[in-house]
Design a protein around this motif. Sequence first.
Motif, PDB file in Angstrom:
ATOM      1  N   ARG A   1      -0.726   7.678  -6.221  1.00 41.57           N
ATOM      2  CA  ARG A   1      -1.730   6.733  -6.658  1.00 41.57           C
ATOM      3  C   ARG A   1      -1.575   6.597  -8.151  1.00 41.57           C
ATOM      4  O   ARG A   1      -1.597   7.562  -8.876  1.00 41.57           O
TER       5      ARG A   1
ATOM      6  N   ARG B   1      -9.932   1.026   3.377  1.00 39.49           N
ATOM      7  CA  ARG B   1      -8.717   1.408   4.095  1.00 39.49           C
ATOM      8  C   ARG B   1      -9.031   1.832   5.541  1.00 39.49           C
ATOM      9  O   ARG B   1      -8.358   1.414   6.484  1.00 39.49           O
TER      10      ARG B   1
ATOM     11  N   THR C   1      -1.763  15.788  -1.708  1.00 40.02           N
ATOM     12  CA  THR C   1      -2.422  14.504  -1.893  1.00 40.02           C
ATOM     13  C   THR C   1      -1.699  13.408  -1.088  1.00 40.02           C
ATOM     14  O   THR C   1      -0.473  13.382  -1.034  1.00 40.02           O
ATOM     15  N   GLY C   2      -2.485  12.593  -0.421  1.00 42.15           N
ATOM     16  CA  GLY C   2      -1.917  11.510   0.380  1.00 42.15           C
ATOM     17  C   GLY C   2      -1.545  11.922   1.792  1.00 42.15           C
ATOM     18  O   GLY C   2      -1.028  11.106   2.555  1.00 42.15           O
ATOM     19  N   CYS C   3      -1.812  13.183   2.181  1.00 43.46           N
ATOM     20  CA  CYS C   3      -1.402  13.610   3.528  1.00 43.46           C
ATOM     21  C   CYS C   3      -2.346  13.049   4.600  1.00 43.46           C
ATOM     22  O   CYS C   3      -2.014  13.045   5.782  1.00 43.46           O
ATOM     23  N   GLY C   4      -3.527  12.593   4.195  1.00 39.41           N
ATOM     24  CA  GLY C   4      -4.415  11.938   5.153  1.00 39.41           C
ATOM     25  C   GLY C   4      -5.763  12.609   5.372  1.00 39.41           C
ATOM     26  O   GLY C   4      -6.476  12.254   6.307  1.00 39.41           O
ATOM     27  N   LYS C   5      -6.136  13.522   4.510  1.00 37.06           N
ATOM     28  CA  LYS C   5      -7.403  14.248   4.709  1.00 37.06           C
ATOM     29  C   LYS C   5      -8.606  13.286   4.740  1.00 37.06           C
ATOM     30  O   LYS C   5      -9.420  13.324   5.661  1.00 37.06           O
ATOM     31  N   SER C   6      -8.696  12.442   3.735  1.00 39.83           N
ATOM     32  CA  SER C   6      -9.914  11.617   3.610  1.00 39.83           C
ATOM     33  C   SER C   6      -9.949  10.461   4.594  1.00 39.83           C
ATOM     34  O   SER C   6     -11.028  10.076   5.055  1.00 39.83           O
ATOM     35  N   THR C   7      -8.794   9.880   4.909  1.00 39.16           N
ATOM     36  CA  THR C   7      -8.811   8.717   5.794  1.00 39.16           C
ATOM     37  C   THR C   7      -8.711   9.117   7.272  1.00 39.16           C
ATOM     38  O   THR C   7      -9.245   8.412   8.127  1.00 39.16           O
TER      39      THR C   7
ATOM     40  N   PRO D   1       0.828  -1.178   0.000  1.00 40.63           N
ATOM     41  CA  PRO D   1       0.000   0.000   0.000  1.00 40.63           C
ATOM     42  C   PRO D   1       0.877   1.247   0.000  1.00 40.63           C
ATOM     43  O   PRO D   1       2.041   1.173   0.385  1.00 40.63           O
ATOM     44  N   GLY D   2       0.338   2.373  -0.379  1.00 40.77           N
ATOM     45  CA  GLY D   2       1.255   3.443  -0.633  1.00 40.77           C
ATOM     46  C   GLY D   2       0.968   4.767  -0.001  1.00 40.77           C
ATOM     47  O   GLY D   2      -0.116   5.050   0.431  1.00 40.77           O
ATOM     48  N   HIS D   3       1.965   5.589  -0.001  1.00 39.19           N
ATOM     49  CA  HIS D   3       1.849   6.941   0.510  1.00 39.19           C
ATOM     50  C   HIS D   3       1.791   7.866  -0.691  1.00 39.19           C
ATOM     51  O   HIS D   3       2.754   8.034  -1.402  1.00 39.19           O
ATOM     52  N   GLY D   4       0.682   8.465  -0.888  1.00 33.57           N
ATOM     53  CA  GLY D   4       0.608   9.475  -1.944  1.00 33.57           C
ATOM     54  C   GLY D   4       0.431   8.921  -3.326  1.00 33.57           C
ATOM     55  O   GLY D   4      -0.695   8.780  -3.763  1.00 33.57           O
TER      56      GLY D   4
ATOM     57  N   THR E   1     -12.493   2.325  -1.992  1.00 32.48           N
ATOM     58  CA  THR E   1     -11.087   2.267  -1.556  1.00 32.48           C
ATOM     59  C   THR E   1     -10.919   2.866  -0.168  1.00 32.48           C
ATOM     60  O   THR E   1     -10.277   2.269   0.710  1.00 32.48           O
TER      61      THR E   1
HETATM   62  N1  LIG Z   1      -6.536   1.861  -0.001  1.00 27.11           N
HETATM   63  C1  LIG Z   1      -5.362   2.157   0.537  1.00 27.11           C
HETATM   64  N2  LIG Z   1      -4.402   1.234   0.624  1.00 27.11           N
HETATM   65  C2  LIG Z   1      -3.222   1.531   1.180  1.00 27.11           C
HETATM   66  N3  LIG Z   1      -2.888   2.728   1.687  1.00 27.11           N
HETATM   67  C3  LIG Z   1      -3.809   3.683   1.626  1.00 27.11           C
HETATM   68  C4  LIG Z   1      -5.090   3.470   1.047  1.00 27.11           C
HETATM   69  N4  LIG Z   1      -5.784   4.617   1.121  1.00 27.11           N
HETATM   70  C5  LIG Z   1      -4.980   5.500   1.732  1.00 27.11           C
HETATM   71  N5  LIG Z   1      -3.798   4.946   2.037  1.00 27.11           N
HETATM   72  C6  LIG Z   1      -2.675   5.586   2.734  1.00 27.11           C
HETATM   73  O1  LIG Z   1      -3.197   6.630   3.539  1.00 27.11           O
HETATM   74  C7  LIG Z   1      -2.575   7.853   3.194  1.00 27.11           C
HETATM   75  C8  LIG Z   1      -3.605   8.952   3.299  1.00 27.11           C
HETATM   76  O2  LIG Z   1      -4.545   8.810   2.247  1.00 27.11           O
HETATM   77  P1  LIG Z   1      -5.762   9.824   2.099  1.00 27.11           P
HETATM   78  O3  LIG Z   1      -6.648   9.285   1.027  1.00 27.11           O
HETATM   79  O4  LIG Z   1      -6.385  10.077   3.434  1.00 27.11           O
HETATM   80  O5  LIG Z   1      -5.026  11.159   1.626  1.00 27.11           O
HETATM   81  P2  LIG Z   1      -5.710  12.518   1.116  1.00 27.11           P
HETATM   82  O6  LIG Z   1      -4.986  13.630   1.776  1.00 27.11           O
HETATM   83  O7  LIG Z   1      -7.182  12.461   1.313  1.00 27.11           O
HETATM   84  O8  LIG Z   1      -5.368  12.463  -0.432  1.00 27.11           O
HETATM   85  P3  LIG Z   1      -6.196  13.094  -1.648  1.00 27.11           P
HETATM   86  O9  LIG Z   1      -6.047  14.589  -1.546  1.00 27.11           O
HETATM   87  O10 LIG Z   1      -5.505  12.531  -2.851  1.00 27.11           O
HETATM   88  O11 LIG Z   1      -7.621  12.626  -1.520  1.00 27.11           O
HETATM   89  C9  LIG Z   1      -1.989   7.658   1.815  1.00 27.11           C
HETATM   90  O12 LIG Z   1      -0.835   8.421   1.651  1.00 27.11           O
HETATM   91  C10 LIG Z   1      -1.691   6.185   1.773  1.00 27.11           C
HETATM   92  O13 LIG Z   1      -0.399   5.947   2.304  1.00 27.11           O
END
Ligand SMILES: Nc1ncnc2c1ncn2[C@@H]1O[C@H](COP(=O)(O)OP(=O)(O)OP(=O)(O)O)[C@@H](O)[C@H]1O
Length: 192
Positions: A11, A142, A102-108, A6-9, A138
């Motif tokens: 996508r 997560r 992107t990927g900083c964690g806003k949505s999760t 799984p990844g950081h940022g 997704t």
């Molecule tokens: N389905 C997944 N599988 C593995 N890692 C995930 C998954 N979704 C998120 N992550 C991890 O959680 C981190 C935060 O993701 P998140 O979607 O919260 O970022 P975000 O700030 O909302 O990005 P964006 O602006 O692109 O929506 C990601 O960098 C990734 O490392």
Amino acid sequence: MSSYHPGHGNRERGGRAGHTDRRQFRRPDEAADKPRTGPLVLEERQAETSTGTTTESLAVFNNPYASLNIQQQRIRLPIFKNRSHILYMLERYRTVIIVGETGCGKSTQVPQFLLEAGWAKDGRQIAITQPRRVAVVTLATRVAEEKDCLLGHDVGYTVRFDDVSDTSTKIKFMTDGILLRELLVDPLLAKV
Ligand SMILES: Nc1ncnc2c1ncn2[C@@H]1O[C@H](COP(=O)(O)OP(=O)(O)OP(=O)(O)O)[C@@H](O)[C@H]1O
């Protein structure tokens, strides 16, 4: 799932034209018996909904912290150090706009911050919208993994023709269209 990184940022959507130098990730073995959480569910559902091939809609996450446990991964996300500020602002103001890379964690993470701060008490729900159903599935998968719960219980999602939530769901991901439909039934979103 151990071979899945799984990844950081970054996508990557498979099948991007002209993008030949991206890292190669091994897909999970489809024949294996896997739990109903994690990236496999995403792939299954993408395969169901994709109009093209499965490869075209494959979402891959590159995570430099993949070797750490999931809670350690959470606290290393850039948004984590702003947790108290975000919760304070949300208590104080009706609307808060969070801008982050992107990927900083806003949505999760923000939905989990709210849950941990008690925003889902008294039968209320934390609703998160996404424009696309793939993103909904997704993210819900997560977050369920991070909360160590079964998808569809504390963390769930609703997209058209697919409701993976129940009455006890506290964090619910949905498409914008589903939220609009819920507004028709409950214009004040009394439970959200
Ligand atoms: N389905 C997944 N599988 C593995 N890692 C995930 C998954 N979704 C998120 N992550 C991890 O959680 C981190 C935060 O993701 P998140 O979607 O919260 O970022 P975000 O700030 O909302 O990005 P964006 O602006 O692109 O929506 C990601 O960098 C990734 O490392």
